[in-house]
Design a protein around this motif. Structure first.
Motif, short mmCIF file in Angstrom:
data_model
loop_
_atom_site.label_atom_id
_atom_site.label_comp_id
_atom_site.label_asym_id
_atom_site.label_seq_id
_atom_site.Cartn_x
_atom_site.Cartn_y
_atom_site.Cartn_z
N THR A 134 29.43 48.17 40.40
CA THR A 134 29.18 46.74 40.62
C THR A 134 30.27 46.22 41.56
O THR A 134 31.43 46.60 41.45
N ASN A 162 42.46 47.78 40.10
CA ASN A 162 41.53 47.07 40.97
C ASN A 162 42.15 45.78 41.50
O ASN A 162 42.02 45.44 42.68
N SER A 185 35.44 47.58 38.96
CA SER A 185 35.90 47.03 37.69
C SER A 185 37.15 47.76 37.23
O SER A 185 37.47 48.85 37.74
N ASP A 215 35.04 39.03 42.49
CA ASP A 215 35.89 38.11 41.74
C ASP A 215 37.32 38.62 41.62
O ASP A 215 38.22 37.84 41.28
N ASN A 216 37.54 39.90 41.91
CA ASN A 216 38.91 40.43 41.87
C ASN A 216 39.83 39.68 42.82
O ASN A 216 40.99 39.39 42.51
N GLU A 225 32.78 43.84 42.45
CA GLU A 225 33.57 42.81 41.77
C GLU A 225 34.35 41.98 42.80
O GLU A 225 35.57 42.12 42.95
#
Length: 279
Positions: free
Chosen positions: A53, A244, A40, A57-58, A55
């Motif tokens: 977590t 990120n 994140s 979706d990055n 991620e």
């Protein structure tokens, strides 16, 4: 016999330990890059090296960044077309320097070597004035693509070194059969020079894919002409940087090059090895 075995075991351990250390030295930065790309924004570049977590979706956010697909298209055009033009234009010059005997061949070779030593920054001002002021091509990638159609000094030298290893008897046999120089080059020399061609193509493709200096000079004022290497700069803000997302974008930029090298590494290594056999 026991002492010899101990020495052999210690030697094996020492060599493999150095190999593992060297491998970690090169691999760990990529691991850090990949792990950071999956963090994140709050966790990126903190003391926590493992994502709390994942991620994924990055990567989706990076792919949906306005202009990212345009940068991909521009980079493929620049690197792909530039590589093809470089190989096509460098092969005849290398063939002539390797197999023809003509007055001025040695000065021509020295000129090629001198061009390899000339930094591009030395001629950037006159070249920019020519392309931008005379031809009005600033804001495009054509000032970077068109010069590749006139050969590349390093590619010419690398191909010339390989073609020196091709026996002249093959060329003489082709000429006896009625082949001209162009047909001899296409039918005899090029099939034998596939490893060198692969090495030159990969060298040039990697160089153009990662080129930042050229697009910065000619395409910086036109976002529609940006490449991936220059477009990555837009992920850095003036007051805050989403590290990120920056790392995720970097992974997406590096992935095609790594995959290409993985599949072509055998031809690449073979070509680089064989080009230094004869001087």
């Amino acid at each position: 016999m026991t002492v010899r075995r101990r020495k052999a075991v210690l030697h094996w351990i020492g060599v493999h330990a150095l190999g593992v250390a060297a491998a970690l030295f090169f691999v760990l930065p990529f691991v850090f890059l990949l792990l950071t790309s999956l963090m994140s924004d709050q966790q990126a570049l903190t003391r926590d090296l493992w994502p709390r977590t994942w991620e994924w979706d990055n990567y989706v956010q990076v792919w949906r960044t306005p202009g990212f697909l345009t940068w991909w298209r521009n980079t493929l055009l620049y690197a792909g077309l530039g590589t093809v033009l470089t190989v096509v234009s460098s092969v005849p010059v290398a063939y002539a320097l390797a197999k023809f005997r003509f007055r001025g061949r040695r000065p021509a070779l020295l000129l090629v070597i001198a061009m390899m030593m000339l930094p591009p920054q030395v001629v950037v001002i006159p070249m920019y004035l020519f392309w931008a002021r005379q031809l009005d091509l600033s804001g495009t990638l054509w000032p970077l693509i068109v010069p590749t159609a006139f050969g590349d000094a390093f590619s010419i030298f690398l191909l010339r070194q390989f073609l020196l290893t091709v026996p002249d008897e093959y060329l003489d046999a082709a000429r006896v059969d009625g082949c001209g120089e162009v047909r001899t080059l296409l039918r005899v020399v090029l099939p034998m020079a596939r490893p060198a061609l692969a090495a030159v193509a990969l060298f040039q493709f990697f160089a153009l894919w990662n080129d930042y200096f050229g697009p910065q000079i000619y395409a910086s004022d036109n976002p529609a002409a940006w490449t991936l290497s220059y477009g990555l700069e837009s992920f850095k803000g003036a007051h805050h940087t989403n590290w990120n997302l920056t790392m995720a974008a970097t992974v997406l930029v590096m992935a095609p090059v790594i995959v290409l090298f993985f599949f072509a590494q055998k031809a690449f290594v073979e070509g680089v090895t064989l080009t230094g056999v004869k001087g």
